[in-house]
Design a protein around this motif. Structure first.
Motif, PDB file in Angstrom:
ATOM      1  N   VAL A   1       0.832  -1.206   0.000  1.00 59.34           N
ATOM      2  CA  VAL A   1       0.000   0.000   0.000  1.00 59.34           C
ATOM      3  C   VAL A   1       0.867   1.257   0.000  1.00 59.34           C
ATOM      4  O   VAL A   1       0.609   2.213  -0.751  1.00 59.34           O
ATOM      5  CB  VAL A   1      -0.950  -0.012   1.220  1.00 59.34           C
ATOM      6  N   ALA A   2       1.918   1.274   0.837  1.00 62.49           N
ATOM      7  CA  ALA A   2       2.773   2.463   0.929  1.00 62.49           C
ATOM      8  C   ALA A   2       3.455   2.761  -0.404  1.00 62.49           C
ATOM      9  O   ALA A   2       3.472   3.907  -0.865  1.00 62.49           O
ATOM     10  CB  ALA A   2       3.810   2.269   2.028  1.00 62.49           C
ATOM     11  N   THR A   3       4.029   1.746  -1.037  1.00 56.84           N
ATOM     12  CA  THR A   3       4.738   1.976  -2.297  1.00 56.84           C
ATOM     13  C   THR A   3       3.766   2.289  -3.433  1.00 56.84           C
ATOM     14  O   THR A   3       4.071   3.110  -4.306  1.00 56.84           O
ATOM     15  CB  THR A   3       5.611   0.761  -2.668  1.00 56.84           C
ATOM     16  N   ALA A   4       2.591   1.632  -3.416  1.00 56.27           N
ATOM     17  CA  ALA A   4       1.600   1.912  -4.458  1.00 56.27           C
ATOM     18  C   ALA A   4       1.037   3.315  -4.330  1.00 56.27           C
ATOM     19  O   ALA A   4       0.787   3.994  -5.335  1.00 56.27           O
ATOM     20  CB  ALA A   4       0.467   0.885  -4.389  1.00 56.27           C
ATOM     21  N   ALA A   5       0.855   3.786  -3.099  1.00 53.01           N
ATOM     22  CA  ALA A   5       0.245   5.102  -2.885  1.00 53.01           C
ATOM     23  C   ALA A   5       1.235   6.246  -3.028  1.00 53.01           C
ATOM     24  O   ALA A   5       0.853   7.355  -3.410  1.00 53.01           O
ATOM     25  CB  ALA A   5      -0.403   5.141  -1.496  1.00 53.01           C
ATOM     26  N   VAL A   6       2.520   6.000  -2.735  1.00 59.42           N
ATOM     27  CA  VAL A   6       3.512   7.076  -2.755  1.00 59.42           C
ATOM     28  C   VAL A   6       4.352   7.072  -4.031  1.00 59.42           C
ATOM     29  O   VAL A   6       4.532   8.107  -4.681  1.00 59.42           O
ATOM     30  CB  VAL A   6       4.430   6.987  -1.511  1.00 59.42           C
ATOM     31  N   LEU A   7       4.895   5.909  -4.396  1.00 57.96           N
ATOM     32  CA  LEU A   7       5.848   5.852  -5.504  1.00 57.96           C
ATOM     33  C   LEU A   7       5.168   5.735  -6.863  1.00 57.96           C
ATOM     34  O   LEU A   7       5.604   6.369  -7.836  1.00 57.96           O
ATOM     35  CB  LEU A   7       6.807   4.671  -5.303  1.00 57.96           C
ATOM     36  N   ARG A   8       4.138   4.923  -6.949  1.00 59.38           N
ATOM     37  CA  ARG A   8       3.494   4.715  -8.254  1.00 59.38           C
ATOM     38  C   ARG A   8       2.908   6.007  -8.821  1.00 59.38           C
ATOM     39  O   ARG A   8       3.097   6.295 -10.011  1.00 59.38           O
ATOM     40  CB  ARG A   8       2.428   3.627  -8.112  1.00 59.38           C
ATOM     41  N   PRO A   9       2.225   6.841  -8.021  1.00 56.36           N
ATOM     42  CA  PRO A   9       1.738   8.118  -8.580  1.00 56.36           C
ATOM     43  C   PRO A   9       2.861   9.058  -9.018  1.00 56.36           C
ATOM     44  O   PRO A   9       2.635   9.947  -9.847  1.00 56.36           O
ATOM     45  CB  PRO A   9       0.956   8.728  -7.403  1.00 56.36           C
ATOM     46  N   ALA A  10       4.066   8.847  -8.456  1.00 53.08           N
ATOM     47  CA  ALA A  10       5.212   9.677  -8.846  1.00 53.08           C
ATOM     48  C   ALA A  10       5.874   9.185 -10.129  1.00 53.08           C
ATOM     49  O   ALA A  10       6.907   9.714 -10.536  1.00 53.08           O
ATOM     50  CB  ALA A  10       6.233   9.712  -7.713  1.00 53.08           C
ATOM     51  N   GLY A  11       5.295   8.153 -10.747  1.00 53.53           N
ATOM     52  CA  GLY A  11       5.820   7.645 -12.007  1.00 53.53           C
ATOM     53  C   GLY A  11       6.823   6.524 -11.867  1.00 53.53           C
ATOM     54  O   GLY A  11       7.423   6.093 -12.856  1.00 53.53           O
ATOM     55  N   ILE A  12       7.025   6.024 -10.647  1.00 55.05           N
ATOM     56  CA  ILE A  12       7.961   4.915 -10.432  1.00 55.05           C
ATOM     57  C   ILE A  12       7.203   3.607 -10.588  1.00 55.05           C
ATOM     58  O   ILE A  12       6.320   3.283  -9.785  1.00 55.05           O
ATOM     59  CB  ILE A  12       8.609   5.004  -9.038  1.00 55.05           C
ATOM     60  N   THR A  13       7.526   2.851 -11.624  1.00 54.52           N
ATOM     61  CA  THR A  13       6.840   1.587 -11.872  1.00 54.52           C
ATOM     62  C   THR A  13       7.782   0.384 -11.848  1.00 54.52           C
ATOM     63  O   THR A  13       7.377  -0.722 -12.168  1.00 54.52           O
ATOM     64  CB  THR A  13       6.109   1.627 -13.234  1.00 54.52           C
ATOM     65  N   GLU A  14       9.030   0.627 -11.507  1.00 51.38           N
ATOM     66  CA  GLU A  14      10.007  -0.441 -11.342  1.00 51.38           C
ATOM     67  C   GLU A  14      10.903  -0.080 -10.159  1.00 51.38           C
ATOM     68  O   GLU A  14      11.080   1.092  -9.842  1.00 51.38           O
ATOM     69  CB  GLU A  14      10.874  -0.618 -12.596  1.00 51.38           C
TER      70      GLU A  14
END
Length: 407
Positions: A230-243
């Motif tokens: 949840v933390a990585t999906a909510a913080v990093l994924r919206p920032a364009g980090i998908t790997e």
């Protein structure tokens, strides 16, 4: 034993799931936890009412057959050891550079880690147990705070808790096998059956305590895994980090919410968690191969184990310190090892161990009247078949990635 599964593999595999697929693999964490609880429940009952799983394997296959079978799945423990020493080495390299300005390659640090694990596992058993539990709690709290503070969409999280096969068709098979392999940790199935007496579980009256112990431990571990997704999906994924771009990528989910100090917490936490996991994982082949050869193990304290156990354990630790050779000769990065080697165990070690457990818990000679009932068998069969099915589906991708130079 529950704390031992929550190492660097859990952190990076769950982080990869979060940045690549958002919340859609939350359900798979729940499935992995159910398999782990169910398997360790079977394992404990085998140990309480019969003999350990290693001794059962020896009786059914004989010395040569048990050695071959248990030796094959022990390859997975060696791979885990290689991954863990690499993770400790790289984590220590980054920590030394960022905190002290000392520049040193992760490779000699990985070799040193293998040697330190050998000494610690033989001489400081209780210290490892306390550190494993403490670091799981620290990482759980840190990612849990971020998971709440990042304000994830609750409906999207709930949707991710519903089983869906669609993500497995979009390159997620290797990651799915890694989630199963790092959560439903098959070495614990053997260790649980071997050391139930040390926990004070010796009869039917101890089953409620055993099940409460497993439920509490796996619930905490499962919630920690979900918090990371949840933390990585909510913080990093919206920032364009998908790997996962680097070793510190998951830590960015903490620093974006908690501040730059959280990166030191992340590096220190994953480093200690990885080091802690080396010892119980490499104990496993040392213990089960002793059982395959006919040696009875009476205590989980290495000081009371046969000298041949200690020699084998130390040799495996030193072998695990050769992870730089895997990088130099096999072309696998540290992140490749962290994801792929647990996936190997999800493909091979988990189904074999689960099948042995199911056989043992239904064997009249081993269990007598304490064999599985109809309802327990139904639940056990469903979970074992799911593990085997995912193993078959993901085997080609996992093996191809390991021998093909990485993800």
């Amino acid at each position: 034993m529950v704390a031992s599964y929550f190492g660097s593999g859990s952190v990076f595999i769950m982080s990869s799931a979060g940045v690549r697929f958002g919340y859609t693999l939350v359900w798979l964490v729940g499935l992995a936890v159910l398999i782990g609880v169910m398997a360790q429940d079977m394992s404990a009952r085998v140990g309480i009412f019969g003999h350990s799983l290693g001794q059962f394997t020896r009786r059914k296959f004989g010395k040569a057959g048990a050695t071959a079978l248990l030796g094959f799945i022990s390859i997975g423990c060696v791979l885990w050891g290689l991954e863990l020493t690499a993770a400790v080495g790289l984590g220590a390299q980054i920590l030394l550079e960022s905190a002290l300005g000392i520049s040193v390659s992760w490779m000699p640090l990985a070799v040193l880690t293998g040697a330190l694990a050998a000494g610690t596992g033989v001489l400081q058993y209780r210290l490892i147990e306390y550190l494993m539990t403490a670091m799981m709690l620290v990482l759980f709290v840190a990612f849990g705070v971020v998971a709440v503070a990042s304000d994830p969409d609750p409906l999207a999280v709930l949707a991710g808790a519903v089983p869906s096969a669609s993500v497995l068709d979009t390159g997620g098979l290797t990651l799915a096998a890694a989630i199963l392999g790092t959560t439903a940790l098959w070495p614990n199935f053997f260790l649980e059956s071997l050391f139930v007496e040390e926990k004070g579980w010796t009869g039917a009256g101890d089953l409620p305590d055993m099940r409460l112990d497993l439920a509490m431990g796996y619930s905490l571990g499962g919630l920690a895994s979900v918090a990371i997704i949840v933390a990585t999906a909510a913080v990093l994924r919206p920032a364009g980090i998908t790997e996962l771009e680097s070793f510190i990528t998951p830590g960015r989910a903490l620093t974006d919410v908690l501040g730059t100090w959280a990166m030191l917490l992340f590096l220190g936490g994953t480093l200690v968690a990885a080091f802690n996991s080396i010892v119980p994982i490499l104990w496993t082949p040392a213990y089960i191969l002793q059982e395959a050869w006919g040696t009875r193990i009476q205590s989980s304290d290495p000081q009371e184990a046969p000298g041949s156990f200690r020699a084998l354990f130390v040799g495996l630790c030193l072998l695990s310190g050769l992870s730089p050779l895997v990088h130099l000769l096999g072309g696998l990065s540290v992140l490749d090892m962290i994801v792929l080697f647990p996936a190997w165990n999800g493909v091979f070690g988990l189904p074999v161990s689960a099948a042995l457990l199911f056989w043992a818990v239904n064997d009249r000679e081993a269990m007598g009247e304490r064999r599985n009932g109809r309802w327990l068998n139904g639940a056990n069969v469903a979970l074992v078949l799911l593990a085997v099915g995912l193993s078959v589906l993901s085997a080609r991708d996992v093996v191809g990635a390991i021998f093909g130079g990485g993800l």
